[in-house]
Design a protein around this motif. Structure first.
Motif, PDB file in Angstrom:
ATOM      1  N   THR A  82      -5.516  13.139 -19.142  1.00 22.95           N
ATOM      2  CA  THR A  82      -4.351  13.764 -19.755  1.00 22.95           C
ATOM      3  C   THR A  82      -3.082  13.456 -18.958  1.00 22.95           C
ATOM      4  OG1 THR A  82      -4.549  15.815 -18.475  1.00 22.95           O
ATOM      5  CG2 THR A  82      -5.826  15.666 -20.529  1.00 22.95           C
ATOM      6  N   TYR A  83      -1.948  13.794 -19.564  1.00 20.38           N
ATOM      7  CA  TYR A  83      -0.664  13.662 -18.885  1.00 20.38           C
ATOM      8  C   TYR A  83      -0.647  14.508 -17.608  1.00 20.38           C
ATOM      9  CZ  TYR A  83       4.379  14.309 -18.126  1.00 20.38           C
ATOM     10  OH  TYR A  83       5.639  14.382 -17.580  1.00 20.38           O
ATOM     11  N   GLU A  84      -1.275  15.686 -17.662  1.00 29.83           N
ATOM     12  CA  GLU A  84      -1.324  16.555 -16.486  1.00 29.83           C
ATOM     13  C   GLU A  84      -2.118  15.899 -15.360  1.00 29.83           C
ATOM     14  OE1 GLU A  84       0.423  19.268 -16.143  1.00 29.83           O
ATOM     15  OE2 GLU A  84       1.209  18.984 -18.171  1.00 29.83           O
ATOM     16  N   ASP A  85      -3.184  15.156 -15.697  1.00 22.14           N
ATOM     17  CA  ASP A  85      -3.924  14.417 -14.673  1.00 22.14           C
ATOM     18  C   ASP A  85      -3.010  13.400 -13.998  1.00 22.14           C
ATOM     19  OD1 ASP A  85      -6.364  15.721 -15.185  1.00 22.14           O
ATOM     20  OD2 ASP A  85      -6.830  14.333 -16.813  1.00 22.14           O
ATOM     21  N   GLY A  86      -2.194  12.731 -14.808  1.00 24.41           N
ATOM     22  CA  GLY A  86      -1.264  11.760 -14.250  1.00 24.41           C
ATOM     23  C   GLY A  86      -0.261  12.403 -13.317  1.00 24.41           C
ATOM     24  N   LYS A  87       0.267  13.576 -13.699  1.00 25.09           N
ATOM     25  CA  LYS A  87       1.229  14.269 -12.833  1.00 25.09           C
ATOM     26  C   LYS A  87       0.573  14.732 -11.536  1.00 25.09           C
ATOM     27  CE  LYS A  87       3.041  17.466 -15.418  1.00 25.09           C
ATOM     28  NZ  LYS A  87       3.981  18.581 -15.729  1.00 25.09           N
TER      29      LYS A  87
END
Length: 220
Positions: free
Chosen positions: A75-80
């Motif tokens: 997810t995008y949160e994993d990337g952040k």
């Protein structure tokens, strides 16, 4: 004259009220650690010195996107966060799905990512290339099975970090080619290029504690 003074006093109170409201609103927007006007707070990055920083990859694992549960991964949160810390959402019932391992030709596996587009509509492109030095019965069966099959791939770097390439919502699209060579000293191989774009995160490493099931390789 008194009415004019009263109106001026009322206007002053209104102006002060508006000022205090705007001040409180702006302070809420700029609370440390929160998103500021739609932008994510940034953290600096020191130069990495000392220790091994080898390039290249030594293991490769692949899973068709249909083997995953119906949720986005990564997810995008994993990337952040900079890594994946949760459970990999492979389907468990009625049969547990597992990644399959491909033993690629030495020094042939490489992945990359790049941002694309104008500010405001940017996204990432991800890709990975690898090859197997085979064009036999098993290799032909493999590439036939992978035709029109979007995938997610995990590559283990020479630094022993596992990197997830692709996404269950935007899976990798495989392009496969093979070359028999023209003479005895030529290499015979099957090569793979897997890529896609529109990702809201780059390639994301798995956390050190995250494990994923792998199907045992067939006997030699």
């Amino acid at each position: 004259m008194k009415k004019i003074k009263d109106l001026r006093l009322l206007a002053s109170f209104v102006a002060i009220g508006i000022y205090l409201f705007i001040k409180e609103f702006v302070q809420d927007l700029f609370t440390p650690g929160d998103a500021v006007l739609g932008l994510t707070a940034l953290t600096g990055l020191r130069r990495k010195v000392g220790g091994a920083k080898p390039g290249g990859n030594k293991r490769l694992y692949i899973a068709p996107v249909d083997w995953f549960q119906d949720q986005e991964f990564p997810t995008y949160e994993d990337g952040k966060l900079g890594e994946i810390t949760g459970t990999i959402p492979l389907i468990l019932l009625p049969t547990p799905m597992k990644f399959i391992e491909l033993q690629c030709a030495y020094d042939s596996t490489k992945f990359s990512f790049a941002s694309k587009g104008k500010v405001g509509s940017q996204s990432f492109e991800q890709n990975i290339t690898f090859k197997i030095n085979r064009m036999d019965k098993q290799a032909i069966a493999l590439v036939t099975s992978l035709l029109n099959v979007p995938c997610v791939i995990i590559a283990r770097g020479m630094d022993n970090i596992n990197y997830v390439i692709g996404n269950t919502e935007v899976p990798l699209e495989l392009e496969i080619s093979a070359d028999s060579g023209a003479k005895g000293s030529d290499e015979k191989f099957t090569s793979f290029t897997c890529k896609n774009d529109g990702y809201m995160h780059p390639v994301v490493p798995l956390g050190a504690d995250v494990v994923f099931p792998v199907e045992a390789l067939p006997a030699a």
